[in-house]
Design a protein around this motif. Structure first.
Motif, PDB file in Angstrom:
ATOM      1  N   LEU A   1       0.821  -1.209   0.000  1.00 35.42           N
ATOM      2  CA  LEU A   1       0.000   0.000   0.000  1.00 35.42           C
ATOM      3  C   LEU A   1       0.859   1.265   0.000  1.00 35.42           C
ATOM      4  N   GLU A   2       1.973   1.230   0.737  1.00 37.35           N
ATOM      5  CA  GLU A   2       2.887   2.373   0.742  1.00 37.35           C
ATOM      6  C   GLU A   2       3.477   2.602  -0.651  1.00 37.35           C
ATOM      7  N   ARG A   3       3.900   1.525  -1.305  1.00 35.79           N
ATOM      8  CA  ARG A   3       4.490   1.662  -2.638  1.00 35.79           C
ATOM      9  C   ARG A   3       3.445   2.139  -3.645  1.00 35.79           C
ATOM     10  N   ARG A   4       2.218   1.623  -3.522  1.00 39.95           N
ATOM     11  CA  ARG A   4       1.146   2.055  -4.428  1.00 39.95           C
ATOM     12  C   ARG A   4       0.895   3.553  -4.279  1.00 39.95           C
ATOM     13  N   GLU A   5       0.852   4.030  -3.045  1.00 41.12           N
ATOM     14  CA  GLU A   5       0.648   5.461  -2.791  1.00 41.12           C
ATOM     15  C   GLU A   5       1.796   6.280  -3.381  1.00 41.12           C
TER      16      GLU A   5
ATOM     17  N   ARG B   1       5.932   2.185 -17.086  1.00 39.99           N
ATOM     18  CA  ARG B   1       6.563   1.307 -16.092  1.00 39.99           C
ATOM     19  C   ARG B   1       5.846   1.401 -14.748  1.00 39.99           C
ATOM     20  N   ARG B   2       5.437   2.632 -14.387  1.00 37.75           N
ATOM     21  CA  ARG B   2       4.676   2.802 -13.138  1.00 37.75           C
ATOM     22  C   ARG B   2       3.368   2.035 -13.193  1.00 37.75           C
ATOM     23  N   GLN B   3       2.674   2.109 -14.334  1.00 35.79           N
ATOM     24  CA  GLN B   3       1.397   1.399 -14.483  1.00 35.79           C
ATOM     25  C   GLN B   3       1.594  -0.112 -14.367  1.00 35.79           C
ATOM     26  N   GLN B   4       2.678  -0.627 -14.933  1.00 38.01           N
ATOM     27  CA  GLN B   4       2.961  -2.053 -14.815  1.00 38.01           C
ATOM     28  C   GLN B   4       3.208  -2.438 -13.362  1.00 38.01           C
ATOM     29  N   GLU B   5       3.972  -1.608 -12.648  1.00 39.27           N
ATOM     30  CA  GLU B   5       4.226  -1.912 -11.242  1.00 39.27           C
ATOM     31  C   GLU B   5       2.947  -1.817 -10.423  1.00 39.27           C
ATOM     32  N   LEU B   6       2.102  -0.849 -10.725  1.00 40.55           N
ATOM     33  CA  LEU B   6       0.819  -0.750 -10.019  1.00 40.55           C
ATOM     34  C   LEU B   6      -0.035  -1.991 -10.260  1.00 40.55           C
ATOM     35  N   ALA B   7      -0.019  -2.507 -11.470  1.00 44.87           N
ATOM     36  CA  ALA B   7      -0.776  -3.735 -11.769  1.00 44.87           C
ATOM     37  C   ALA B   7      -0.220  -4.912 -10.971  1.00 44.87           C
ATOM     38  N   ARG B   8       1.110  -4.988 -10.851  1.00 49.51           N
ATOM     39  CA  ARG B   8       1.718  -6.072 -10.056  1.00 49.51           C
ATOM     40  C   ARG B   8       1.333  -5.937  -8.581  1.00 49.51           C
ATOM     41  N   ILE B   9       1.283  -4.693  -8.090  1.00 47.42           N
ATOM     42  CA  ILE B   9       0.909  -4.457  -6.692  1.00 47.42           C
ATOM     43  C   ILE B   9      -0.543  -4.858  -6.461  1.00 47.42           C
ATOM     44  N   GLU B  10      -1.428  -4.475  -7.374  1.00 51.35           N
ATOM     45  CA  GLU B  10      -2.840  -4.853  -7.235  1.00 51.35           C
ATOM     46  C   GLU B  10      -3.000  -6.370  -7.245  1.00 51.35           C
ATOM     47  N   ALA B  11      -2.252  -7.051  -8.100  1.00 54.44           N
ATOM     48  CA  ALA B  11      -2.317  -8.512  -8.157  1.00 54.44           C
ATOM     49  C   ALA B  11      -1.824  -9.119  -6.836  1.00 54.44           C
ATOM     50  N   ALA B  12      -0.763  -8.564  -6.277  1.00 44.84           N
ATOM     51  CA  ALA B  12      -0.239  -9.065  -4.998  1.00 44.84           C
ATOM     52  C   ALA B  12      -1.243  -8.828  -3.870  1.00 44.84           C
ATOM     53  N   LEU B  13      -1.903  -7.670  -3.875  1.00 40.00           N
ATOM     54  CA  LEU B  13      -2.918  -7.400  -2.852  1.00 40.00           C
ATOM     55  C   LEU B  13      -4.085  -8.387  -2.976  1.00 40.00           C
ATOM     56  N   ARG B  14      -4.461  -8.730  -4.216  1.00 37.30           N
ATOM     57  CA  ARG B  14      -5.529  -9.733  -4.412  1.00 37.30           C
ATOM     58  C   ARG B  14      -5.086 -11.102  -3.893  1.00 37.30           C
ATOM     59  N   ARG B  15      -3.821 -11.470  -4.184  1.00 34.71           N
ATOM     60  CA  ARG B  15      -3.313 -12.760  -3.689  1.00 34.71           C
ATOM     61  C   ARG B  15      -3.328 -12.782  -2.165  1.00 34.71           C
ATOM     62  N   LEU B  16      -2.931 -11.675  -1.549  1.00 35.33           N
ATOM     63  CA  LEU B  16      -2.938 -11.590  -0.087  1.00 35.33           C
ATOM     64  C   LEU B  16      -4.350 -11.737   0.465  1.00 35.33           C
ATOM     65  N   GLN B  17      -5.306 -11.113  -0.187  1.00 35.18           N
ATOM     66  CA  GLN B  17      -6.692 -11.178   0.274  1.00 35.18           C
ATOM     67  C   GLN B  17      -7.276 -12.575   0.062  1.00 35.18           C
ATOM     68  N   ASP B  18      -7.023 -13.152  -1.108  1.00 37.70           N
ATOM     69  CA  ASP B  18      -7.607 -14.453  -1.443  1.00 37.70           C
ATOM     70  C   ASP B  18      -6.965 -15.609  -0.687  1.00 37.70           C
ATOM     71  N   ASP B  19      -5.657 -15.543  -0.481  1.00 35.84           N
ATOM     72  CA  ASP B  19      -4.941 -16.662   0.133  1.00 35.84           C
ATOM     73  C   ASP B  19      -3.739 -16.144   0.927  1.00 35.84           C
ATOM     74  N   PRO B  20      -3.977 -15.577   2.124  1.00 31.89           N
ATOM     75  CA  PRO B  20      -2.866 -15.019   2.905  1.00 31.89           C
ATOM     76  C   PRO B  20      -1.780 -16.045   3.222  1.00 31.89           C
ATOM     77  N   GLU B  21      -2.159 -17.297   3.371  1.00 38.14           N
ATOM     78  CA  GLU B  21      -1.179 -18.349   3.681  1.00 38.14           C
ATOM     79  C   GLU B  21      -0.307 -18.680   2.471  1.00 38.14           C
ATOM     80  N   GLY B  22      -0.836 -18.457   1.276  1.00 35.65           N
ATOM     81  CA  GLY B  22      -0.086 -18.754   0.063  1.00 35.65           C
ATOM     82  C   GLY B  22       0.814 -17.617  -0.382  1.00 35.65           C
ATOM     83  N   TYR B  23       0.605 -16.435   0.209  1.00 39.33           N
ATOM     84  CA  TYR B  23       1.453 -15.306  -0.155  1.00 39.33           C
ATOM     85  C   TYR B  23       2.904 -15.616   0.222  1.00 39.33           C
ATOM     86  N   GLY B  24       3.805 -15.245  -0.652  1.00 38.99           N
ATOM     87  CA  GLY B  24       5.228 -15.473  -0.386  1.00 38.99           C
ATOM     88  C   GLY B  24       5.735 -16.773  -0.953  1.00 38.99           C
ATOM     89  N   HIS B  25       4.839 -17.529  -1.593  1.00 39.42           N
ATOM     90  CA  HIS B  25       5.247 -18.770  -2.253  1.00 39.42           C
ATOM     91  C   HIS B  25       5.397 -18.494  -3.747  1.00 39.42           C
TER      92      HIS B  25
END
Length: 112
Positions: free
Chosen positions: A13-17, A61-85
């Motif tokens: 969230l900090e990086r997205r901001e 490049r910023r838009q691509q990174e924002l898309a990666r951040i949004e995808a990571a936030l979705r992964r965290l929300q959908d499967d917090p235990e799977g994050y980091g794998h």
């Protein structure tokens, strides 16, 4: 030590901001270049157009990174235990790697 989901979310969230603020600050640099020969000489206009192109590329490049951040936030929300794998092999991604880029999706071995 594995990056905790709460800390990962905070970093994302900090990086997205930060990226959104950079995009707002550079909005004027991406604006169309005026072709008024009275106001700007030919070389200055070419320089302005080059600066505009570089600013637009940086925005892409910023838009691509924002898309990666949004995808990571979705992964965290959908499967917090799977994050980091790793999405390729399923192994844990190194904590230092995740702290540098919490949106990363692959371990070092699979990234190469």
């Amino acid at each position: 030590m594995v990056l905790a989901p709460g800390e990962a979310k905070r970093l994302l969230l900090e990086r997205r901001e930060e990226l959104q603020q950079l995009a707002e600050a550079s909005e004027e640099a991406r604006a169309p270049v005026r072709l008024d020969q009275q106001a700007v000489g030919r070389l200055s206009r070419m320089d302005a157009m080059q600066q505009q192109a570089m600013s637009r590329a940086e925005d892409g490049r910023r838009q691509q990174e924002l898309a990666r951040i949004e995808a990571a936030l979705r992964r965290l929300q959908d499967d917090p235990e799977g994050y980091g794998h790793c999405l390729s092999c399923g192994d844990l991604i190194a904590d230092r790697r995740l702290r540098l880029d919490p949106a990363i999706t692959r371990c070092i071995a699979c990234a190469h």
